[in-house]
Design a protein around this motif. Structure first.
Motif, PDB file in Angstrom:
ATOM      1  N   UNK A 120     -16.413  11.432   4.836  1.00  0.00           N
ATOM      2  CA  UNK A 120     -17.799  11.812   5.162  1.00  0.00           C
ATOM      3  C   UNK A 120     -18.332  12.808   4.127  1.00  0.00           C
ATOM      4  N   UNK A 121     -17.438  13.316   3.280  1.00  0.00           N
ATOM      5  CA  UNK A 121     -17.818  14.333   2.288  1.00  0.00           C
ATOM      6  C   UNK A 121     -17.416  13.871   0.896  1.00  0.00           C
ATOM      7  N   UNK A 122     -17.838  14.619  -0.120  1.00  0.00           N
ATOM      8  CA  UNK A 122     -17.617  14.229  -1.513  1.00  0.00           C
ATOM      9  C   UNK A 122     -16.418  15.011  -2.063  1.00  0.00           C
ATOM     10  N   UNK A 123     -15.301  14.313  -2.292  1.00  0.00           N
ATOM     11  CA  UNK A 123     -14.059  14.938  -2.766  1.00  0.00           C
ATOM     12  C   UNK A 123     -13.678  14.386  -4.136  1.00  0.00           C
ATOM     13  N   UNK A 124     -12.992  15.231  -4.919  1.00  0.00           N
ATOM     14  CA  UNK A 124     -12.406  14.763  -6.169  1.00  0.00           C
ATOM     15  C   UNK A 124     -11.031  15.414  -6.338  1.00  0.00           C
ATOM     16  N   UNK A 125     -10.096  14.623  -6.863  1.00  0.00           N
ATOM     17  CA  UNK A 125      -8.775  15.191  -7.171  1.00  0.00           C
ATOM     18  C   UNK A 125      -8.914  16.173  -8.329  1.00  0.00           C
ATOM     19  N   UNK A 167     -22.669  15.852   2.062  1.00  0.00           N
ATOM     20  CA  UNK A 167     -22.291  14.633   2.776  1.00  0.00           C
ATOM     21  C   UNK A 167     -22.233  13.457   1.799  1.00  0.00           C
ATOM     22  N   UNK A 168     -21.350  12.513   2.093  1.00  0.00           N
ATOM     23  CA  UNK A 168     -21.144  11.344   1.230  1.00  0.00           C
ATOM     24  C   UNK A 168     -21.913  10.148   1.785  1.00  0.00           C
ATOM     25  N   UNK A 169     -23.128   9.950   1.264  1.00  0.00           N
ATOM     26  CA  UNK A 169     -23.981   8.872   1.768  1.00  0.00           C
ATOM     27  C   UNK A 169     -23.469   7.490   1.378  1.00  0.00           C
ATOM     28  N   UNK A 212     -29.634  13.247  -1.685  1.00  0.00           N
ATOM     29  CA  UNK A 212     -28.567  12.593  -0.906  1.00  0.00           C
ATOM     30  C   UNK A 212     -27.783  11.565  -1.718  1.00  0.00           C
ATOM     31  N   UNK A 213     -28.377  11.026  -2.797  1.00  0.00           N
ATOM     32  CA  UNK A 213     -27.706   9.972  -3.581  1.00  0.00           C
ATOM     33  C   UNK A 213     -27.084  10.549  -4.846  1.00  0.00           C
ATOM     34  N   UNK A 214     -26.534  11.756  -4.708  1.00  0.00           N
ATOM     35  CA  UNK A 214     -25.950  12.426  -5.870  1.00  0.00           C
ATOM     36  C   UNK A 214     -24.789  11.641  -6.461  1.00  0.00           C
ATOM     37  N   UNK A 215     -24.595  11.796  -7.761  1.00  0.00           N
ATOM     38  CA  UNK A 215     -23.448  11.180  -8.460  1.00  0.00           C
ATOM     39  C   UNK A 215     -22.810  12.287  -9.294  1.00  0.00           C
ATOM     40  N   UNK A 216     -21.974  13.122  -8.672  1.00  0.00           N
ATOM     41  CA  UNK A 216     -21.492  14.308  -9.368  1.00  0.00           C
ATOM     42  C   UNK A 216     -20.683  14.004 -10.640  1.00  0.00           C
ATOM     43  N   UNK A 225     -21.448  11.927 -12.802  1.00  0.00           N
ATOM     44  CA  UNK A 225     -22.439  11.738 -13.874  1.00  0.00           C
ATOM     45  C   UNK A 225     -23.391  12.933 -13.948  1.00  0.00           C
ATOM     46  N   UNK A 226     -23.076  13.968 -13.165  1.00  0.00           N
ATOM     47  CA  UNK A 226     -23.903  15.191 -13.097  1.00  0.00           C
ATOM     48  C   UNK A 226     -25.327  14.898 -12.625  1.00  0.00           C
ATOM     49  N   UNK A 227     -25.463  13.890 -11.762  1.00  0.00           N
ATOM     50  CA  UNK A 227     -26.780  13.567 -11.180  1.00  0.00           C
ATOM     51  C   UNK A 227     -26.839  14.201  -9.790  1.00  0.00           C
ATOM     52  N   UNK A 228     -27.850  15.039  -9.564  1.00  0.00           N
ATOM     53  CA  UNK A 228     -28.005  15.602  -8.216  1.00  0.00           C
ATOM     54  C   UNK A 228     -29.206  14.978  -7.519  1.00  0.00           C
ATOM     55  N   UNK A 229     -30.407  15.061  -8.121  1.00  0.00           N
ATOM     56  CA  UNK A 229     -31.529  14.429  -7.414  1.00  0.00           C
ATOM     57  C   UNK A 229     -31.950  13.119  -8.076  1.00  0.00           C
ATOM     58  N   UNK A 230     -32.673  12.302  -7.282  1.00  0.00           N
ATOM     59  CA  UNK A 230     -33.142  10.978  -7.736  1.00  0.00           C
ATOM     60  C   UNK A 230     -31.995  10.098  -8.234  1.00  0.00           C
TER      61      UNK A 230
END
Length: 540
Positions: A126-131, A171-173, A205-209, A211-216
């Protein structure tokens, strides 16, 4: 069910519950306090109340860190109080708009408590995790509130992502189960009779960390359309998304007239025009008035029949507009009425922030009387950097968020009638001169002016559907525009400054037309506008 678009003629009133009305003497505003003041809001004429967050929360970020989406924080009352508020408001034809935070939850939410137990836990995703390795986060992304956007959890050997406080995991949408939980929760509130939602930082909500994308993010509008289809479109709601990164093209997607996303968005282009370029909001600059005209005109023109505007000067994060761009001393009433005229004459849904309808002003406190974490942080950071104390306080007096959060000024009794206890934050010292009791008794007050403006929007369709045209684009003092629909036309004229300026009515207007509203009692026939003078002319 297709929306009826009732919100196109509506006016929304924003309440910051902590500071509105305290019913039990603990110094903090609450839901029962709001219930006691519903008749006041009915008298003003508003159609909906937007409540800043009231869901259960540890209050790490003023309630924008929700630990239970289906309960009310005990600071404000109970779920029963919320149900009573919805019912009592409905009896007065007022709808309740809830503030929903869907980008992140509190780290004290059951989902996150479970998520950090193990990688196999059903809530983990439900959340955004990375090793990763302790001390070596996945990348150098920073959180909005300072520090790394990655927090190490040793027992999982993983980092979780947080765009805001470390206590607000994102949250991981991408997880359909999470999305379904969110939809079920929204439908549950709709069942309770909620009339709409304001969606906090929804463009993130559609972040792609990675790729360092937070909004849009690439899937943003896909998610929003699914959210709308599964929830909002099943009712007759007003929905407004907060989107700091929105431009007019994106706003057309968010507020598409087909109802596929939201009713409208909050965008903030006009709000940043009085700070130094590429600096912080505390680095003050005079307002670029010509730019203000251009920005409003752009949004009015480009969203005409392709989207919908939200109109606002104030909210819980912004200073009081009469102190910011008006004159809160000798021309307080005149400039407050002018600013209201300018905004309410445009196309869109106007939002009034509590106390704006009284012409409440900024509060100039000493540093020990402020409560806002952002304000206190900037004070200490700038002292350390060698700024002068006086300059820092000037910036805080101008832009600090607590300007909007001082208690609502109800009357001239102790604590402005807000609380019988000690208020959580000091009351503005001018409450004996500026308060609701006094203004309701005075037909010439700012309160009655707002009431009249709200009435006009309900009487004349041209406010909702008229085409906007900016006049006098290069004039450094006057903001004038027309609104034109089939069969009627409005001319809105505002002198934005505290000096007398020459003025000629535009071609086709004689001055003999009906004056719908004006902030001076007598309209001078001379070819000038007095300080902060505002008028709306109408011709059929």
């Amino acid at each position: 069910m297709q929306e009826s678009k009732w919100w196109k003629n509506a006016v929304v009133y924003q309440i910051y519950p902590r500071s509105f009305k305290d019913s039990n003497g603990d110094g903090i505003g609450d839901l029962q306090g709001i219930i006691r003041k519903l008749d006041y809001l009915k008298e003003l004429g508003v159609d909906a109340i937007w409540l800043s967050p009231v869901c259960r929360s540890p209050q790490d970020d003023n309630g924008y860190d929700i630990s239970d989406y289906r309960d009310i924080d005990s600071m404000f009352g109970s779920l029963k109080d919320m149900e009573e508020l919805i019912k009592e408001a409905e009896e007065r034809n007022i709808r309740i708009i809830m503030d929903l935070v869907l980008n992140h939850s509190s780290d004290e939410h059951l989902w996150f408590i479970e998520a950090r137990k193990s990688r196999e836990n059903p809530y983990h995703d439900y959340y955004v995790w990375r090793d990763g390795t302790e001390g070596l986060p996945p990348n150098d992304m920073r959180a909005c509130f300072g520090g790394s956007a990655w927090e190490w959890v040793p027992e999982l050997s993983q980092y979780y992502f947080h765009q805001f406080s470390v206590k607000q995991p994102d949250l991981n949408w991408e997880n359909p189960k999470l999305r379904q939980e969110i939809y079920d929760m929204i439908l549950w509130w709709m069942e309770k009779g909620v009339g709409g939602f304001r969606l906090d930082v929804i463009d993130q909500i559609a972040k792609e960390p990675d790729l360092k994308i937070t909004n849009n993010g690439p899937r943003l509008h896909e998610y929003i359309r699914e959210l709308s289809k599964e929830t909002f479109r099943k009712g007759d709601l007003i929905t407004v998304g907060e989107a700091w990164g929105a431009n007019t093209e994106l706003a057309k997607l968010y507020s598409n007239p087909d109802g596929s996303e939201f009713s409208m968005v909050f965008q903030f282009e006009h709000i940043n025009l009085d700070q130094q370029p590429d600096k912080e909001k505390w680095d003050l600059a005079p307002l670029d008035f010509l730019k203000l005209k251009q920005v409003f005109a752009k949004w009015q023109r480009e969203l005409y029949r392709t989207g919908w505007n939200s109109l606002f000067w104030n909210n819980h994060d912004l200073p009081r507009i009469v102190s910011r761009w008006g004159n809160d001393k000798e021309y307080r009433e005149k400039s407050a009425k002018m600013l209201a005229t300018l905004l309410h004459g445009m196309q869109g849904t106007p939002y009034i922030y509590q106390g704006e309808e009284l012409g409440m002003t900024n509060a100039e406190f000493e540093i020990e009387d402020y409560r806002d974490i952002e304000t206190l942080n900037v004070y200490h950071e700038r002292l350390e950097k060698g700024y002068q104390k006086e300059d820092i306080l000037n910036s805080i007096h101008a832009k600090g968020r607590d300007n909007a959060r001082t208690p609502m000024q109800w009357d001239d009794s102790p604590n402005a009638g807000f609380s019988e206890g000690t208020p959580w934050i000091r009351v503005n010292g001018n409450y004996r001169e500026i308060n609701a009791k006094q203004e309701m008794a005075d037909k010439g007050s700012v309160f009655h002016y707002y009431k009249k403006l709200i009435g006009l929007r309900k009487t004349y369709e041209v406010f909702a559907d008229g085409k906007f045209e900016l006049l006098l684009e290069e004039d450094k003092d006057i903001f004038a525009y027309t609104r034109t629909s089939e069969g009627e036309k409005l001319l809105i004229i505002c002198n934005f400054h505290e000096k007398e300026v020459p003025f000629l009515l535009p071609e086709g207007w004689s001055g003999k037309e009906e004056i719908l509203i004006a902030n001076y009692n007598e309209i001078a026939e001379t070819e000038k506008l007095r300080p902060y003078e505002a008028r709306i002319y109408r011709k059929a």
